[in-house]
Design an enzyme around this catalytic site. Structure first.
Site, PDB file in Angstrom:
ATOM      1  N   ASN A   1       0.849  -1.196   0.000  1.00 25.56           N
ATOM      2  CA  ASN A   1       0.000   0.000   0.000  1.00 25.56           C
ATOM      3  C   ASN A   1       0.884   1.245   0.000  1.00 25.56           C
ATOM      4  OD1 ASN A   1       0.552   0.820   2.862  1.00 25.56           O
ATOM      5  ND2 ASN A   1      -0.329  -1.205   3.206  1.00 25.56           N
TER       6      ASN A   1
ATOM      7  N   LYS B   1     -13.410   0.910  15.668  1.00 25.16           N
ATOM      8  CA  LYS B   1     -12.117   0.226  15.777  1.00 25.16           C
ATOM      9  C   LYS B   1     -11.627   0.232  17.225  1.00 25.16           C
ATOM     10  CE  LYS B   1     -10.561   0.418  11.306  1.00 25.16           C
ATOM     11  NZ  LYS B   1     -10.042   1.146  10.184  1.00 25.16           N
TER      12      LYS B   1
HETATM   13  N1  CTP Z   1      -3.665  -3.489  11.777  1.00 33.23           N
HETATM   14  C1  CTP Z   1      -2.997  -4.579  12.324  1.00 33.23           C
HETATM   15  N2  CTP Z   1      -2.988  -5.771  11.680  1.00 33.23           N
HETATM   16  C2  CTP Z   1      -3.635  -5.935  10.514  1.00 33.23           C
HETATM   17  C3  CTP Z   1      -4.343  -4.840   9.951  1.00 33.23           C
HETATM   18  C4  CTP Z   1      -4.337  -3.619  10.608  1.00 33.23           C
HETATM   19  O1  CTP Z   1      -2.399  -4.435  13.388  1.00 33.23           O
HETATM   20  N3  CTP Z   1      -3.598  -7.094   9.903  1.00 33.23           N
HETATM   21  C5  CTP Z   1      -3.684  -2.225  12.525  1.00 33.23           C
HETATM   22  C6  CTP Z   1      -2.955  -1.066  11.898  1.00 33.23           C
HETATM   23  O2  CTP Z   1      -1.608  -1.020  12.291  1.00 33.23           O
HETATM   24  C7  CTP Z   1      -3.735   0.136  12.426  1.00 33.23           C
HETATM   25  C8  CTP Z   1      -5.135  -0.421  12.605  1.00 33.23           C
HETATM   26  O3  CTP Z   1      -5.004  -1.833  12.593  1.00 33.23           O
HETATM   27  O4  CTP Z   1      -3.287   0.531  13.699  1.00 33.23           O
HETATM   28  C9  CTP Z   1      -6.146  -0.022  11.595  1.00 33.23           C
HETATM   29  O5  CTP Z   1      -5.812  -0.348  10.317  1.00 33.23           O
HETATM   30  P1  CTP Z   1      -6.856  -0.085   9.115  1.00 33.23           P
HETATM   31  O6  CTP Z   1      -6.277  -0.650   7.879  1.00 33.23           O
HETATM   32  O7  CTP Z   1      -7.340   1.323   9.130  1.00 33.23           O
HETATM   33  O8  CTP Z   1      -8.094  -0.919   9.607  1.00 33.23           O
HETATM   34  P2  CTP Z   1      -8.473  -2.424   9.484  1.00 33.23           P
HETATM   35  O9  CTP Z   1      -8.538  -2.994  10.845  1.00 33.23           O
HETATM   36  O10 CTP Z   1      -7.594  -3.123   8.506  1.00 33.23           O
HETATM   37  O11 CTP Z   1      -9.959  -2.297   8.991  1.00 33.23           O
HETATM   38  P3  CTP Z   1     -10.545  -1.771   7.598  1.00 33.23           P
HETATM   39  O12 CTP Z   1      -9.438  -1.941   6.580  1.00 33.23           O
HETATM   40  O13 CTP Z   1     -11.718  -2.638   7.363  1.00 33.23           O
HETATM   41  O14 CTP Z   1     -10.919  -0.343   7.848  1.00 33.23           O
END
Ligand code: CTP
Length: 408
Positions: free
Chosen positions: A214, A341
């Site tokens: 990403n 979250k």
């Molecule tokens: N995160 C994590 N492990 C993952 C995915 C995300 O620890 N496999 C953590 C990121 O480091 C961040 C938080 O989760 O602190 C939020 O990440 P984000 O991508 O915004 O959210 P997701 O939980 O992946 O949810 P979504 O993509 O559905 O919004």
């Protein structure tokens, strides 16, 4: 950032309450010190309610000798604890006392003990402002490197028209934000803490030459590591692949995939008291990565992806009394998604940012975020360099810890 707001005795003292609020909104910790004269215009209770901190009003306690001693050294503690001293309104009398180094109350004594940046926002009658005595004092104070936020022109409280009105609180707050960003001095208020930070993207291989990733640059996580180290913390930075130089004083663990990040974080969990998950972890990966490069064909292709471990959610289960700060990168419904979250992953704070805005998104040097706290508060941090945002996040983390301890 920690700021002392010195309030002098003038009719504009009521505007200092707005200034206190403006500083708090920008994520600063504000310690108010009032002169005796200021208390004729506004009560300490107003400031105590706005800042959540006891207001300092006098140098000498009327109580026993021990209290006199503790208040006599308090100005040294306050001087060491804060990066910026702003005096608003700075009356003609205060400017004169500061220029001449008189130290006959808490504020002027603090001023002499203070080694950080000083901002003076004068307010007075226009003739007093233009008097050579005042202008000479200002010249002395400018020469010392202090920032003078010039008063505005207009109708004054005394009925006269001219320069002398206290500058607008938002303008004074802006000057302080800029100074804070430029200042290299930060209180060492994270001394004794171990902060575990994740940063950057992860890369999930599809074959030996391709991967899913990403747009995360790692800049926010690295700024956090920088800030924490500068404030005295032991920093463990678990970093995905980024093009940034290692922050000074941080132990950096380089990882590539979500699984590697998971393992590195869990391996260091027991050492950490504060965990900040700024990394943009890939949510999916290819479980069976082919050994050889996938060849192009004319056919449509699809791949079955498996979810990666949700590191934040697992930390939420295991955190104990550690403070857990997650990030939420969103393109819509910012606060609501961040709240969701916060709850589902058992975080103490979620730093929410809209990532579909060019000036404050992934690759940018600046950010604009909203802090969503487990106490129910939401604190918007206006657009600023990521390094400044990092400091404001740690200011709020420390505040949150105090609030959580007090609630126990
Ligand atoms: N995160 C994590 N492990 C993952 C995915 C995300 O620890 N496999 C953590 C990121 O480091 C961040 C938080 O989760 O602190 C939020 O990440 P984000 O991508 O915004 O959210 P997701 O939980 O992946 O949810 P979504 O993509 O559905 O919004």
């Amino acid at each position: 950032m920690n700021v002392v707001l010195g309030v002098g005795g003038g009719i504009a003292a009521y505007k200092s309450a707005e200034l206190a609020r403006a500083l708090m909104e920008r994520g600063m910790r504000v310690q108010v010190v009032m002169t005796q004269a200021a208390r004729e215009f506004i009560t300490p209770l107003t400031f105590a309610s706005l800042t959540g901190r006891k207001v300092i009003t006098g140098l000498f306690s009327s109580a026993g000798p021990e209290e006199t001693l503790s208040s006599a050294i308090e100005h040294i503690a306050v001087a060491q604890d804060n990066e910026i001293l702003v005096i608003a309104p700075a009356t003609a009398d205060l400017l004169a006392r500061l220029a001449h180094g008189l130290a006959d109350d808490f504020l002027t004594t603090l001023y002499l003990a203070f080694t950080g940046r000083v901002v003076l926002a004068p307010a007075m009658n226009n003739n007093m402002w233009m008097h050579p005595a005042t202008q000479d004092n200002l010249a002395v104070l400018r020469k010392r490197g202090h920032v003078i936020v010039e008063p505005d022109e207009g109708l004054l409280a005394c009925g006269a028209n001219g320069p002398g009105r206290l500058a607008e609180p938002d303008k004074i707050a802006g000057v302080i934000v800029d100074l804070g960003a430029a200042s290299s001095f930060h209180a060492r208020d994270l001394e004794g803490e171990t902060v575990l930070i994740t940063a950057g993207p992860t890369q999930e291989p599809l074959d030996p030459v391709r991967f899913i990733s990403n747009r995360s640059s790692g800049k926010m996580g690295y700024a956090l590591a920088d800030a924490a180290a500068e404030r005295g913390a032991q920093v463990i930075l678990v970093s995905g692949p980024v093009q940034l130089s290692e922050p000074q004083g941080a132990r950096v663990v380089h990882v590539r995939t979500a699984h590697e990040m998971h393992d590195a974080v869990m391996a260091h969990l027991s050492e950490a008291g504060i965990i900040v998950k700024a990394a943009a972890v890939a949510d999916y990966h290819l479980a069976q990565v082919p050994r050889n490069k996938i060849k192009k064909t004319a056919m449509r292709m699809s791949m079955d992806l498996d979810p990666t471990p949700d590191i934040l959610a697992e930390l939420g289960q295991k955190k104990g009394d550690r403070l857990l700060i997650g990030f939420a990168a969103e393109t819509e419904n910012l606060i609501e998604s961040a709240r969701q979250k916060l709850r589902s992953k058992n975080c103490d704070m979620v730093v929410a940012n809209l990532v579909n805005q060019e000036a404050t998104g992934f690759e940018s040097d600046e950010n604009e975020v909203v802090l969503v706290l487990s106490t129910g508060e939401t604190i918007p941090l206006s657009r600023a360099p990521k390094r400044e945002i990092a400091d404001r996040i740690f200011d709020q983390v420390l505040k949150l810890r105090l609030a959580l301890h007090a609630a126990q």
